[in-house]
Structures are given as C-alpha cells and as structure tokens.
Write a protein that holds these residues in place. Sequence first.
Motif, short mmCIF file in Angstrom:
data_model
loop_
_atom_site.label_atom_id
_atom_site.label_comp_id
_atom_site.label_asym_id
_atom_site.label_seq_id
_atom_site.Cartn_x
_atom_site.Cartn_y
_atom_site.Cartn_z
N GLY A 168 0.81 -1.20 0.00
CA GLY A 168 0.00 0.00 0.00
C GLY A 168 0.84 1.25 0.00
N ALA A 169 0.30 2.32 -0.59
CA ALA A 169 1.08 3.56 -0.71
C ALA A 169 0.23 4.79 -0.41
N ASN A 170 -0.75 4.63 0.48
CA ASN A 170 -1.44 5.80 1.02
C ASN A 170 -0.74 6.18 2.32
N ASN A 171 -1.36 7.05 3.10
CA ASN A 171 -0.67 7.58 4.29
C ASN A 171 -0.17 6.51 5.24
N SER A 172 -0.99 5.51 5.51
CA SER A 172 -0.59 4.49 6.48
C SER A 172 0.59 3.68 5.95
N GLY A 173 0.58 3.34 4.67
CA GLY A 173 1.67 2.58 4.09
C GLY A 173 2.96 3.38 4.03
N VAL A 174 2.83 4.65 3.63
CA VAL A 174 4.01 5.52 3.54
C VAL A 174 4.62 5.74 4.93
N ASP A 175 3.79 5.99 5.93
CA ASP A 175 4.29 6.18 7.29
C ASP A 175 5.03 4.93 7.79
N LEU A 196 2.36 6.76 -6.00
CA LEU A 196 1.92 6.86 -4.61
C LEU A 196 0.49 7.38 -4.55
N GLY A 197 -0.19 7.09 -3.45
CA GLY A 197 -1.59 7.49 -3.29
C GLY A 197 -1.77 9.00 -3.36
N PRO A 198 -2.89 9.47 -3.90
CA PRO A 198 -3.13 10.91 -4.06
C PRO A 198 -3.34 11.65 -2.75
N HIS A 199 -3.63 10.92 -1.66
CA HIS A 199 -3.94 11.56 -0.39
C HIS A 199 -2.75 11.60 0.57
N VAL A 200 -1.56 11.21 0.10
CA VAL A 200 -0.38 11.22 0.97
C VAL A 200 -0.13 12.66 1.46
N LYS A 201 0.14 12.79 2.75
CA LYS A 201 0.34 14.11 3.36
C LYS A 201 1.42 14.89 2.60
N TYR A 202 1.13 16.15 2.31
CA TYR A 202 2.00 16.93 1.44
C TYR A 202 3.40 17.11 2.02
N VAL A 295 -18.77 5.92 9.33
CA VAL A 295 -19.50 4.71 8.93
C VAL A 295 -20.48 5.00 7.81
N CYS A 296 -20.88 6.26 7.67
CA CYS A 296 -21.85 6.65 6.63
C CYS A 296 -21.26 6.53 5.23
N GLY A 297 -19.94 6.54 5.10
CA GLY A 297 -19.31 6.57 3.79
C GLY A 297 -19.21 5.24 3.10
N GLY A 298 -19.54 4.15 3.78
CA GLY A 298 -19.41 2.84 3.15
C GLY A 298 -17.96 2.54 2.82
N MET A 299 -17.72 2.11 1.58
CA MET A 299 -16.37 1.78 1.15
C MET A 299 -15.53 3.01 0.85
N ASP A 300 -16.18 4.15 0.70
CA ASP A 300 -15.44 5.39 0.41
C ASP A 300 -14.95 5.99 1.72
N THR A 301 -13.86 5.42 2.22
CA THR A 301 -13.37 5.81 3.54
C THR A 301 -12.61 7.13 3.53
N HIS A 302 -12.43 7.73 2.35
CA HIS A 302 -11.79 9.05 2.27
C HIS A 302 -12.83 10.17 2.17
#
Length: 322
Positions: A168-175, A196-202, A295-302
């Motif tokens: 994985g290459a979003n924030n958790s993976g990068v950290d 890398l994921g688009p949401h990685v901290k700048y 929890v309202c977002g379903g699979m869209d956890t972002h």
Amino acid sequence: MPENQNHYDILIIGAGPIGMACAIEAQRASLSYVIVEKGALVNSLYNYPVFMTFFSTSQKLEIGGVPFVTISPKPNRNEAVEYYRRVAEKFNLNINLFERVNQVVKNDADIFEVTTSKTNYTANHVIVSTGFYDVPLLMNVPGENLPKVTHYYKDPHLYAFQNVVVVGANNSGVDAALETYRKGAKVTMIVRSAELGPHVKYWVRPDIENRIKEGEISAHFNSELVEIRADEVDIKTAEGIKTIKNDFVIAMTGYQPDFSMLRKFGIDLPQSLCPVYNEETMETNVKGLYLAGVVCGGMDTHKLFIENSRVHAEMIINHIVQ
C-alpha cells in the motif's frame, strides 16, 4: 415507556469522537443516553500508529466546544487520545467500555432492544457511530494468516534490522515504510497502482519520493503480493514473479465498516455498500436508528473524517428533539 434502569432515550454504539459528540448533544438536550463501546475509549485512535500525525489541525478535531490545545500545527495520535479522554471527563459522559453490541431489534412497542456481551438495554433511539477501522481489507493471498503478517501498524521498533514488506502507498503505508526504514529495516513497498496514493500528506510525500529515488526504500509499482511464506514472499511485477527474503509483512490495504453488523441491524446496503440514510437527519431506513461519522461513507473511507462529520451529532439530536 419501559421503566427500568437500562432504558435510555438514546443508545450510542461506539465511543469514538463522533459517538462522544452525539452524547454531548444528547446531554445538552436533557436526553438520557449511554455509549456502548466494544474496546477502549476512542478505540480506533488508540490503535493508530503511536507516532501518527493528523492531517487536520487541532481546531478541526474539537468536539463539545472544548479547545484542543497543542504546541504543533498538527496534533499527533497521543495528543488526540489525551484530548478526547479529557472531554469525556469534562462532560462526565456515560460510557460503558469493553462491551460489544451483538444485536439491535425493534419490539412491538417500537422500542429498540439491544443485547450486548454484558447485559441488555432498551432505547427509544439508537445511533451507530462505529467507524471503519475494525475490518481490514484482506489481500486474499496464500500465507496472509501467518503470524508475521499484520493489517495494523503501531510501532516501528519491532521491525528494526528486519526485511519488511509494506503493501500500500497511502498515508498508512508511507508512514510505515518511512518509520521502519529509519529503525534500520530493509523496506520493500508493493504498490498496485503506478504511483503513490493521491492523499499522501504533502509534507511527507517529498520524503518518501526521495527515499525511493535514492534506493533507500525499494518500491515495486504496478505490482501485487501473490504469496507469503515463512521467510520470503512472491511479488507479481510487470517483469514477472520476483521472490525476496522477508521477515514481516505490513499490509496497509485499508479498512471497511462492519457491513454484516449494519445488515444485522436492518440497515439497507445497496450494491455500492453505502448505507441508506437521510442526509438531512442521518436517520436510516429503520425509523429511530441513525448513523453518525465515517461509517456513513461505506467503502469510500476518504469521504468522511472527524472534522466534516462532527455536525452529524447536532443533526441527529435536533431531529430526535423535534
């Protein structure tokens, strides 16, 4: 209305920041309530990596009008856990911890009967605020159940001087990749996409990009992990299968809400897996049963975070009062 000590106007499932915000609003509206939480206070935050820094500022994480004071522009996990504990103390919130909700059903009197691992409750209304951190998205590959594989990363010291694969290459993976690398681990990142994921901290992105560019962290893009064994793993790359030595696999593949629990409660889940609810009141297809928070977002956890779902608490309590 039932007359017993375990009857409440509102029963809240989940003692995360949004569940606590709902309790604070219920308290202000003079409604009786109880929060039932299967783990510790703000259990998801407790299970975050020890040195995690939030993307949001402290002001955006505040609930109940209580100032979240930090010395840094962005708070870390330890500061957040302490802040929410102090909020719980300030409002003397009625929280039952380490108690799992097993079932929620409506009886003939239109009252919710709630069964937990410890006791039974009745309530006029139920709010589900359980987040999405409890159910990891599995890779479904051979060896995923080996002890060396984890879907939750906490402290980099465990991986010092080890061969570590990070999926994985979003924030958790990068950290996880950066922190374990700095503890002396030989890190290999496996990234399904081309970048890398688009949401990685700048402020983190340049660091991980430079570590990869310099060869200090190995990264396989457009690749996937296909098998895990005791001392090695197989990676499917554009050039074919590669086998590398491995001691630990940190699978930062994401998480999802407990959909089986939502279905068990009678909440409709269409093909998109986004729960059915009224966006103005947060009430689900089950009258008197509400959703709050991520929890309202379903699979869209972002889609939803603490900062943009705090308003759910006021929306729900206003609807109940009206």
